[in-house]
Design a protein around this motif. Sequence first.
Motif, PDB file in Angstrom:
ATOM      1  N   CYS A  90       0.866  -1.175   0.000  1.00 30.10           N
ATOM      2  CA  CYS A  90       0.000   0.000   0.000  1.00 30.10           C
ATOM      3  C   CYS A  90       0.904   1.227   0.000  1.00 30.10           C
ATOM      4  O   CYS A  90       2.103   1.116   0.269  1.00 30.10           O
ATOM      5  N   PHE A  91       0.333   2.401  -0.296  1.00 32.28           N
ATOM      6  CA  PHE A  91       1.197   3.542  -0.590  1.00 32.28           C
ATOM      7  C   PHE A  91       0.836   4.821   0.158  1.00 32.28           C
ATOM      8  O   PHE A  91       1.272   5.900  -0.223  1.00 32.28           O
ATOM      9  N   SER A  92       0.041   4.719   1.206  1.00 31.43           N
ATOM     10  CA  SER A  92      -0.214   5.890   2.043  1.00 31.43           C
ATOM     11  C   SER A  92       0.418   5.647   3.409  1.00 31.43           C
ATOM     12  O   SER A  92       0.398   4.528   3.928  1.00 31.43           O
ATOM     13  N   LYS A  93       0.986   6.678   3.988  1.00 30.00           N
ATOM     14  CA  LYS A  93       1.710   6.542   5.241  1.00 30.00           C
ATOM     15  C   LYS A  93       0.812   5.979   6.335  1.00 30.00           C
ATOM     16  O   LYS A  93      -0.298   6.458   6.551  1.00 30.00           O
ATOM     17  N   GLY A  94       1.288   4.931   6.998  1.00 29.28           N
ATOM     18  CA  GLY A  94       0.536   4.319   8.078  1.00 29.28           C
ATOM     19  C   GLY A  94      -0.454   3.263   7.639  1.00 29.28           C
ATOM     20  O   GLY A  94      -1.169   2.702   8.468  1.00 29.28           O
ATOM     21  N   CYS A  95      -0.495   2.954   6.339  1.00 28.64           N
ATOM     22  CA  CYS A  95      -1.470   1.973   5.838  1.00 28.64           C
ATOM     23  C   CYS A  95      -1.065   0.539   6.148  1.00 28.64           C
ATOM     24  O   CYS A  95      -1.873  -0.377   6.020  1.00 28.64           O
ATOM     25  N   GLY A  96       0.193   0.345   6.538  1.00 23.76           N
ATOM     26  CA  GLY A  96       0.648  -1.016   6.784  1.00 23.76           C
ATOM     27  C   GLY A  96       1.913  -1.047   7.612  1.00 23.76           C
ATOM     28  O   GLY A  96       2.134  -0.190   8.475  1.00 23.76           O
ATOM     29  N   LEU A  97       2.757  -2.028   7.336  1.00 22.70           N
ATOM     30  CA  LEU A  97       4.015  -2.220   8.051  1.00 22.70           C
ATOM     31  C   LEU A  97       5.170  -1.828   7.136  1.00 22.70           C
ATOM     32  O   LEU A  97       5.195  -2.212   5.963  1.00 22.70           O
ATOM     33  N   VAL A  98       6.114  -1.076   7.669  1.00 20.91           N
ATOM     34  CA  VAL A  98       7.268  -0.657   6.877  1.00 20.91           C
ATOM     35  C   VAL A  98       8.239  -1.826   6.760  1.00 20.91           C
ATOM     36  O   VAL A  98       8.668  -2.382   7.776  1.00 20.91           O
ATOM     37  N   PRO A  99       8.576  -2.238   5.536  1.00 23.24           N
ATOM     38  CA  PRO A  99       9.515  -3.358   5.376  1.00 23.24           C
ATOM     39  C   PRO A  99      10.893  -3.002   5.917  1.00 23.24           C
ATOM     40  O   PRO A  99      11.368  -1.880   5.739  1.00 23.24           O
ATOM     41  N   ARG A 100      11.511  -3.947   6.585  1.00 22.05           N
ATOM     42  CA  ARG A 100      12.885  -3.739   7.026  1.00 22.05           C
ATOM     43  C   ARG A 100      13.783  -3.669   5.794  1.00 22.05           C
ATOM     44  O   ARG A 100      13.648  -4.453   4.869  1.00 22.05           O
ATOM     45  N   GLY A 101      14.682  -2.722   5.783  1.00 22.62           N
ATOM     46  CA  GLY A 101      15.576  -2.592   4.642  1.00 22.62           C
ATOM     47  C   GLY A 101      14.945  -1.913   3.449  1.00 22.62           C
ATOM     48  O   GLY A 101      15.463  -2.031   2.328  1.00 22.62           O
ATOM     49  N   ARG A 102      13.829  -1.203   3.653  1.00 21.96           N
ATOM     50  CA  ARG A 102      13.203  -0.480   2.541  1.00 21.96           C
ATOM     51  C   ARG A 102      14.177   0.548   1.992  1.00 21.96           C
ATOM     52  O   ARG A 102      14.845   1.257   2.742  1.00 21.96           O
ATOM     53  N   ALA A 103      14.255   0.634   0.678  1.00 20.42           N
ATOM     54  CA  ALA A 103      15.208   1.538   0.039  1.00 20.42           C
ATOM     55  C   ALA A 103      14.939   2.984   0.426  1.00 20.42           C
ATOM     56  O   ALA A 103      13.781   3.388   0.620  1.00 20.42           O
ATOM     57  N   GLU A 104      16.000   3.750   0.540  1.00 25.41           N
ATOM     58  CA  GLU A 104      15.868   5.164   0.878  1.00 25.41           C
ATOM     59  C   GLU A 104      15.049   5.877  -0.197  1.00 25.41           C
ATOM     60  O   GLU A 104      15.281   5.699  -1.396  1.00 25.41           O
ATOM     61  N   GLY A 105      14.073   6.658   0.243  1.00 25.23           N
ATOM     62  CA  GLY A 105      13.216   7.375  -0.685  1.00 25.23           C
ATOM     63  C   GLY A 105      11.960   6.624  -1.067  1.00 25.23           C
ATOM     64  O   GLY A 105      11.033   7.210  -1.629  1.00 25.23           O
ATOM     65  N   ALA A 106      11.914   5.313  -0.785  1.00 20.95           N
ATOM     66  CA  ALA A 106      10.720   4.521  -1.088  1.00 20.95           C
ATOM     67  C   ALA A 106       9.630   4.831  -0.066  1.00 20.95           C
ATOM     68  O   ALA A 106       9.921   5.148   1.091  1.00 20.95           O
ATOM     69  N   SER A 107       8.380   4.739  -0.486  1.00 17.41           N
ATOM     70  CA  SER A 107       7.271   5.091   0.401  1.00 17.41           C
ATOM     71  C   SER A 107       6.299   3.944   0.640  1.00 17.41           C
ATOM     72  O   SER A 107       5.363   4.083   1.427  1.00 17.41           O
TER      73      SER A 107
END
Length: 311
Positions: free
Chosen positions: A174-191
């Motif tokens: 999903c692509f709105s802040k707080g809609c889910g869990l942030v993946p560990r190791g998510r690339a910088e700048g990815a949302s």
Amino acid sequence: MSAGKRAVILMLPLIAFAIGGGFYTPQASIDRINSDNTGSEPALSSLPPLPSWANDDLPDFSQYQDTTEKKAAFFSFLYPRIVLANSRILIERDYLDSLAAKETLTSKEYDWLAQQSERLRVDAEPGSDEQFALLRKRLDVIPPSLILAQAANESAWGTSRFATKGNNLFGQWCFSKGCGLVPRGRAEGASHEVAKFSSPYRSVRAYIQNLNRHPTYQLLRDVRLEDRRDNAPLSGLELAEGLLGYSERGEEYIEEIRAMIHYNNLEFYDDDFRSVVRNLEPGSLEQLASTEAETGLLPRQSSLKTNPAEG
């Protein structure tokens, strides 16, 4: 029925494989799918209310030390939710066919077509033959074997962080802040985040919707449509061909999913679902879509009235 007895029922296809060798358990990969909502259903009078068990959270599959028992428990939990989701889609397909046969449509019927078109990303003139054809292609079921294999693969048999914390069995994003869990190791700048669902059933619905509408899975829908036109049974092994874009691993991922279907004898569930739906008496599809006890949807356990002459 106790959880132990329920697991024994679902061990039948696994036992058939175990006689011939060990179990196939690939590494899970859980953060690759793009999806943007929960697969909600446009209002329809023939769709009964969801049974309460559809809102249950995921069980703790990490408690199982024995691989055979864990797999049986996983399949016995998920298969009724697949039957529930697919049967409700079949009710919607029946209604779509009834509208296609009418000479004129009411405003309420046009509204329903518009809602389905928006949900499934169909762009066509309202009430046109093109709209009905495109909706019929996209408003369709996914074979249980494919759903079971991908859920097991993507969620590490229901034990991944995204499964246990977010009821997410397929790695939908999903692509709105707080809609889910942030993946560990998510690339910088990815949302992107990995979506959270209110229940595993909602994850199943969103997964089916994703395959039914995303451009990446056009081939899967083409293969399914060809099978429909040929009156051929839908096969998870065959439809897996359309998953090339599901993973950056491409063909390797497809072969892994097919191997899971084969080694875990998951086509057993395709056969069971086809048998149940084919033999239902008129009006029983609504009962199937609202079965009060999830154990009633386990293989060979349906208490719904069937027509033996069509078996």
